[in-house]
Scaffold this motif. Structure first.
Motif, short mmCIF file in Angstrom:
data_model
loop_
_atom_site.label_atom_id
_atom_site.label_comp_id
_atom_site.label_asym_id
_atom_site.label_seq_id
_atom_site.Cartn_x
_atom_site.Cartn_y
_atom_site.Cartn_z
N VAL A 1 125.08 95.63 98.04
CA VAL A 1 124.95 96.88 98.79
C VAL A 1 125.83 97.99 98.22
CG1 VAL A 1 124.23 95.78 100.94
CG2 VAL A 1 126.68 96.10 100.49
N GLU A 2 126.86 97.61 97.45
CA GLU A 2 127.72 98.62 96.84
C GLU A 2 128.23 98.14 95.49
OE1 GLU A 2 130.60 101.34 99.17
OE2 GLU A 2 130.61 99.43 100.26
N ALA A 3 128.34 99.06 94.55
CA ALA A 3 129.04 98.84 93.29
C ALA A 3 129.93 100.05 93.09
CB ALA A 3 128.06 98.69 92.13
N ALA A 4 131.25 99.85 93.12
CA ALA A 4 132.16 101.00 93.16
C ALA A 4 133.55 100.57 92.71
CB ALA A 4 132.21 101.57 94.58
N PRO A 5 134.45 101.56 92.51
CA PRO A 5 135.84 101.21 92.20
C PRO A 5 136.43 100.32 93.28
CG PRO A 5 135.45 103.52 91.76
CD PRO A 5 134.22 103.01 92.47
N ASN A 6 137.31 99.41 92.89
CA ASN A 6 137.88 98.46 93.85
C ASN A 6 138.60 99.14 95.00
OD1 ASN A 6 137.01 96.21 92.37
ND2 ASN A 6 138.87 96.20 91.10
N ASP A 7 139.34 100.21 94.70
CA ASP A 7 140.10 100.85 95.77
C ASP A 7 139.19 101.44 96.84
OD1 ASP A 7 139.16 102.83 94.10
OD2 ASP A 7 141.04 103.95 93.99
N LEU A 8 138.03 101.98 96.44
CA LEU A 8 137.08 102.49 97.43
C LEU A 8 136.45 101.36 98.23
CD1 LEU A 8 135.19 105.33 95.50
CD2 LEU A 8 137.01 105.55 97.21
N LEU A 9 136.12 100.27 97.55
CA LEU A 9 135.54 99.13 98.26
C LEU A 9 136.52 98.57 99.29
CD1 LEU A 9 133.85 97.17 95.31
CD2 LEU A 9 132.68 98.46 97.10
N MET A 10 137.79 98.48 98.92
CA MET A 10 138.78 97.90 99.82
C MET A 10 139.07 98.79 101.01
SD MET A 10 139.42 94.91 98.71
CE MET A 10 140.83 94.51 99.75
N LYS A 11 138.90 100.11 100.85
CA LYS A 11 139.16 101.03 101.96
C LYS A 11 138.15 100.85 103.08
CE LYS A 11 141.49 104.76 99.45
NZ LYS A 11 141.38 106.16 98.95
N ARG A 12 136.91 100.43 102.72
CA ARG A 12 135.89 100.29 103.75
C ARG A 12 135.35 98.87 103.84
NH1 ARG A 12 133.49 104.40 100.12
NH2 ARG A 12 132.08 103.41 98.61
N VAL A 13 136.22 97.91 103.51
CA VAL A 13 135.79 96.51 103.59
C VAL A 13 135.53 96.13 105.05
CG1 VAL A 13 138.20 95.74 103.61
CG2 VAL A 13 136.37 94.14 103.03
N PRO A 14 134.37 95.58 105.38
CA PRO A 14 134.06 95.20 106.76
C PRO A 14 134.97 94.08 107.26
CG PRO A 14 132.07 95.27 105.41
CD PRO A 14 133.23 95.33 104.48
N GLU A 15 135.14 94.00 108.55
CA GLU A 15 135.93 92.94 109.15
C GLU A 15 135.27 91.59 108.85
OE1 GLU A 15 137.76 91.72 113.53
OE2 GLU A 15 136.56 93.54 113.28
N ASN A 16 136.09 90.60 108.56
CA ASN A 16 135.65 89.22 108.27
C ASN A 16 134.89 89.10 106.93
OD1 ASN A 16 136.70 88.29 110.74
ND2 ASN A 16 134.80 88.88 111.79
N CYS A 17 134.92 90.16 106.16
CA CYS A 17 134.28 90.08 104.84
C CYS A 17 135.16 89.24 103.91
CB CYS A 17 134.10 91.48 104.25
SG CYS A 17 133.32 91.51 102.61
N LYS A 18 134.57 88.28 103.23
CA LYS A 18 135.32 87.46 102.28
C LYS A 18 135.62 88.29 101.05
CE LYS A 18 135.16 83.36 99.35
NZ LYS A 18 134.54 82.05 99.08
#
Length: 440
Positions: free
Chosen positions: A31-48
């Protein structure tokens, strides 16, 4: 859905590598391919979160032509003296291996082949089961193991009439039954129509198989000119080369997957390109049987989609990629042919297209979540200029750390999660020992 977030040291995209990028997966899709810092800012709850910051995240490899039962022959010694391709088939492969396959051997060879493929970073494959005495029901035996392994597999039976016409019809039915069972389903297993060659089937049979594939709405596969034997045979019997005969029969088209394509004349390549048929290249097994060197650079230049396959021979996909990279350079005495980037595409996105997948082999939003992570601890740096050479030439199955298929990890941190490797090895070794004694 909670899903999985993969933080990569590098992410392999269609344009090349992106440093400190990763992907986020929900269900079986990216659903997303992006820089790690952006992904981590909006990581869903309980996401592995899978921390692969010391690894390269790549699409899984696509093995476009496999004979899983072939692992049974690795290292086999027989009294037959193989002198050329027809001898390979008639004096060795058919009597010593293929004709002796049964359901138990199909199951055990499938399990070990899946172990080898997962560890090599292969997430999708197309298998061709050759074993006229193993049908009916052999493909279902394969399907059960492939489901257990969690791999994405297109399973086919190599239908032909070399035993007799009744067995030929049974082979077509074996394929049709599997296609009907899984067609248009969400199953990781799918079917395909498949025949052997023009020298093991008459023209009417070839047409029947093609019409059945059209009725079922599936692709059709055949071995094509793996050596000079088939062209010489068709020229003697029909006065025409194989591709000319297939064209005359209305067989060639976008739903055709032709394996090998070693001995092709320029006009045959033109027909394949014109009709939109696809090819799978087996550089290593072509050497082993003395078939020759396929004109893959010419096929690619004509716009033909060409994938890579192990042929059930050397099942390390890194070795196969190296073979495709090196053999053509030596054969053509041209170091510029078959650059590593083209070989990598054949192993991923282009190979997926050959098998009919438009949403595989790429790490982009909307694509199926089939990916691998590869160690980056090379003695020389990996960068945007050399990444394809580093992957194709200097990485190995031991460098594959994680393997995901359809959003599910089947190997994590180098450990298989779906299959017991030692048990699979023990059972195939025992079966091979008994099988080889039958050759004495």
């Amino acid at each position: 859905m909670a899903g999985t977030l993969i933080k990569g040291g590098y992410l392999m995209t269609q344009e090349g590598i992106k440093k400190d990028w990763g992907i986020r997966i929900e269900g079986n899709r990216i659903v997303e391919a992006a820089p790690n810092d952006l992904l981590m800012k909006r990581v869903p709850e309980n996401c592995k979160v899978l921390d692969a910051s010391d690894r390269l995240v790549s699409p899984g490899f696509v093995n476009g032509h496999m004979h899983m039962y072939g692992v049974l022959s690795h290292g086999i010694t027989v009294e037959a003296l193989v002198t050329e391709f027809s001898s390979f088939l008639e004096d060795f492969w058919w009597p010593y291996v293929e004709d002796r396959m049964d359901h138990e051997l199909v199951e055990k060879t499938t399990r070990w082949a899946c172990v080898e493929m997962i560890k090599s970073g292969i997430t999708t494959f197309m298998d061709v089961l050759e074993g006229p005495n193993s049908i009916p029901g052999a493909l279902e035996v394969e399907a059960k193991v492939v489901h257990q392994a969690g791999l994405r597999g297109i399973l086919t039976f190599e239908a032909c009439e070399r035993m007799n016409k009744e067995n030929g019809q049974l082979g077509l039915k074996e394929n049709a039954d599997l296609v009907r069972k899984y067609h248009q389903s969400e199953s990781l297993v799918q079917g395909m129509m498949s025949i052997h060659t023009l020298f093991t089937a008459d023209r009417e049979y070839v047409v029947q198989a093609k019409e059945l594939a059209q009725e079922l709405g599936c692709d059709i596969h055949m071995h094509l000119s793996e050596s000079v034997y088939e062209p010489n045979w068709t020229l003697s019997k029909y006065g025409k080369r194989p591709v000319d005969i297939y064209e005359e029969l209305g067989y060639m088209g976008p739903n055709v997957v032709a394996s090998q394509g070693v001995q092709l004349e320029p006009h045959e390549i033109d027909i394949i390109a014109k009709r939109g048929a696809k090819l799978v290249h087996m550089p290593l097994s072509n050497c082993e049987v003395g078939g020759g060197v396929a004109p893959v650079p010419d096929c690619l230049a004509k716009g033909i989609k060409v994938g890579l396959g192990t042929d059930g021979y050397v099942n390390s996909f890194f070795e196969v990629m190296r073979g495709a990279f090196l053999i053509h350079k030596a054969y053509r005495q041209d170091p510029q042919v078959m650059p590593a980037k083209d070989v990598y595409r054949m192993a991923t996105s282009l190979g997926a297209e050959v098998l009919g997948y438009q949403d595989l082999g790429k790490l982009e939003p909307g694509c199926l979540a089939d990916m691998i992570t590869i160690k980056m601890d090379t003695p020389t740096p990996i960068n945007e200029h050399n990444v394809y050479d580093q992957l194709v030439l200097f990485r190995n199955p031991s460098d594959v750390v994680d393997v995901m298929v359809n959003g599910n990890l089947v190997m994590e941190n180098g450990k298989l999660l779906t299959l017991d490797e030692e048990q699979a090895k023990a059972e195939i070794r025992e079966s091979a020992d008994q099988f080889w004694k039958g050759n004495k």
